[in-house]
Scaffold this motif. Structure first.
Motif, PDB file in Angstrom:
ATOM      1  N   VAL A 206      -0.985   4.244  22.534  1.00 27.17           N
ATOM      2  CA  VAL A 206      -1.466   3.837  23.862  1.00 27.17           C
ATOM      3  C   VAL A 206      -2.812   4.499  24.158  1.00 27.17           C
ATOM      4  CG1 VAL A 206      -0.981   3.875  26.337  1.00 27.17           C
ATOM      5  CG2 VAL A 206       0.853   3.384  24.715  1.00 27.17           C
ATOM      6  N   ALA A 207      -2.951   5.784  23.803  1.00 26.13           N
ATOM      7  CA  ALA A 207      -4.236   6.463  24.004  1.00 26.13           C
ATOM      8  C   ALA A 207      -5.345   5.770  23.216  1.00 26.13           C
ATOM      9  CB  ALA A 207      -4.122   7.930  23.578  1.00 26.13           C
ATOM     10  N   TYR A 208      -5.042   5.396  21.985  1.00 27.99           N
ATOM     11  CA  TYR A 208      -6.028   4.708  21.145  1.00 27.99           C
ATOM     12  C   TYR A 208      -6.415   3.360  21.748  1.00 27.99           C
ATOM     13  CZ  TYR A 208      -8.136   2.611  16.982  1.00 27.99           C
ATOM     14  OH  TYR A 208      -8.995   2.005  16.104  1.00 27.99           O
TER      15      TYR A 208
ATOM     16  N   THR B  65      -8.959  10.342  19.464  1.00 29.55           N
ATOM     17  CA  THR B  65      -8.671  11.725  19.078  1.00 29.55           C
ATOM     18  C   THR B  65      -7.436  11.844  18.197  1.00 29.55           C
ATOM     19  OG1 THR B  65      -9.595  12.449  21.205  1.00 29.55           O
ATOM     20  CG2 THR B  65      -8.346  14.067  19.929  1.00 29.55           C
ATOM     21  N   ALA B  66      -6.323  11.265  18.637  1.00 30.20           N
ATOM     22  CA  ALA B  66      -5.078  11.352  17.867  1.00 30.20           C
ATOM     23  C   ALA B  66      -5.226  10.676  16.515  1.00 30.20           C
ATOM     24  CB  ALA B  66      -3.930  10.722  18.660  1.00 30.20           C
TER      25      ALA B  66
ATOM     26  N   ARG C 136      -2.552  11.522  13.766  1.00 32.17           N
ATOM     27  CA  ARG C 136      -1.329  11.413  14.562  1.00 32.17           C
ATOM     28  C   ARG C 136      -0.961   9.965  14.886  1.00 32.17           C
ATOM     29  NH1 ARG C 136       0.119  15.902  17.205  1.00 32.17           N
ATOM     30  NH2 ARG C 136       2.134  14.815  17.282  1.00 32.17           N
ATOM     31  N   LEU C 137      -1.825   9.020  14.569  1.00 28.90           N
ATOM     32  CA  LEU C 137      -1.500   7.616  14.774  1.00 28.90           C
ATOM     33  C   LEU C 137      -0.771   7.111  13.530  1.00 28.90           C
ATOM     34  CD1 LEU C 137      -1.820   5.322  16.842  1.00 28.90           C
ATOM     35  CD2 LEU C 137      -3.904   4.639  15.663  1.00 28.90           C
TER      36      LEU C 137
ATOM     37  N   VAL D 182       0.743  15.153  21.159  1.00 29.24           N
ATOM     38  CA  VAL D 182      -0.406  14.383  20.684  1.00 29.24           C
ATOM     39  C   VAL D 182      -1.647  14.790  21.489  1.00 29.24           C
ATOM     40  CG1 VAL D 182      -1.431  12.075  20.815  1.00 29.24           C
ATOM     41  CG2 VAL D 182       0.789  12.390  19.729  1.00 29.24           C
ATOM     42  N   PRO D 183      -2.768  15.073  20.821  1.00 29.70           N
ATOM     43  CA  PRO D 183      -3.988  15.426  21.561  1.00 29.70           C
ATOM     44  C   PRO D 183      -4.570  14.199  22.267  1.00 29.70           C
ATOM     45  CG  PRO D 183      -4.466  15.226  19.225  1.00 29.70           C
ATOM     46  CD  PRO D 183      -2.973  15.096  19.358  1.00 29.70           C
TER      47      PRO D 183
END
Length: 221
Positions: A33-35, A41-42, A47-48, A75-76
């Motif tokens: 979701v952050a991506y 970053t993750a 981390r993805l 997760v960063p």
């Protein structure tokens, strides 16, 4: 030794497999979701991914076996990349617990299908027993992780959600006292106080979630 564990020794193999699934999808959901909201970053930190090795936190994993709940490696997330930081922050935080809720729902649906179709009865006894134990732990542990991660204590997702919902001045004050919140949180979860604070929330939350599942899965009954 078993007196110090939250699960019977014979169930530990099931718990390990379920943890790898639950923690991996939880953290992957945060990263994904952050991506999608523009934060690489993750992804840059590996981390993805759906590899459990990228997400397991040693202390949080050990705590699962002792206390019955725990966490993975956070997760960063860099809010600088979000066009709408508050909305994106809330959705990133919610994504992890929601993934555990979805896994528990899928496990519950599969269990019901196997029972209603007679598949359990048709299986060899040892396979039916393994399947039964695995699905029960998959459902229960993911419900626990869903509830646990929504608690309003740092560094859990529930706390991050509150951070993004409150005004900036309150957010700044929350940041100042975050370390005290972490200490309070650890005291509540690793001492007998959890029987009067965290555990009642788990009991209520678990019952509420199972009631919801029963309503949604009524057509399969």
């Amino acid at each position: 030794m078993e007196n110090f564990l939250a699960f019977p020794v014979e169930l530990i193999p099931y718990v390990i497999v379920v943890l790898m699934i639950a923690f991996t999808f939880h953290e992957f959901a945060h990263a994904y979701v952050a991506y999608k909201f523009g934060d690489p970053t993750a992804k840059k930190q590996g981390r993805l991914t759906l590899s459990p090795l990228a997400h397991l936190d040693p202390f949080g994993t050990i705590l699962i076996f002792i206390a019955g709940f725990g966490w993975a490696k956070p997760v960063p997330v860099n809010r600088f990349f979000f066009k709408r930081p508050r909305l994106a922050g809330v959705l990133v935080s919610v994504a992890g617990p929601l993934s555990n809720l979805v896994i528990a729902f899928i496990g519950n649906a599969l269990y019901l299908i196997l029972f209603q179709t007679g598949a359990f009865a048709a299986m060899p006894e040892n396979i039916a027993m393994v399947t039964d134990q695995f699905l029960r732990i998959l459902i229960n542990l993911n419900i626990v992780l869903f509830i646990f991660n929504l608690l309003p204590f740092p560094p859990l997702d529930g706390y991050r959600i509150i951070e993004d919902l409150v005004p900036n001045e309150i957010r700044a004050k929350m940041t100042q006292y975050e370390n005290y919140g972490i200490v309070l949180f650890l005291i509540l979860v690793i001492t007998p106080l959890d029987q009067y604070t965290i555990q009642p929330l788990f009991d209520f939350g678990r019952e509420a979630v199972m009631t919801l599942f029963n309503l949604l899965l009524q057509p399969l009954r």
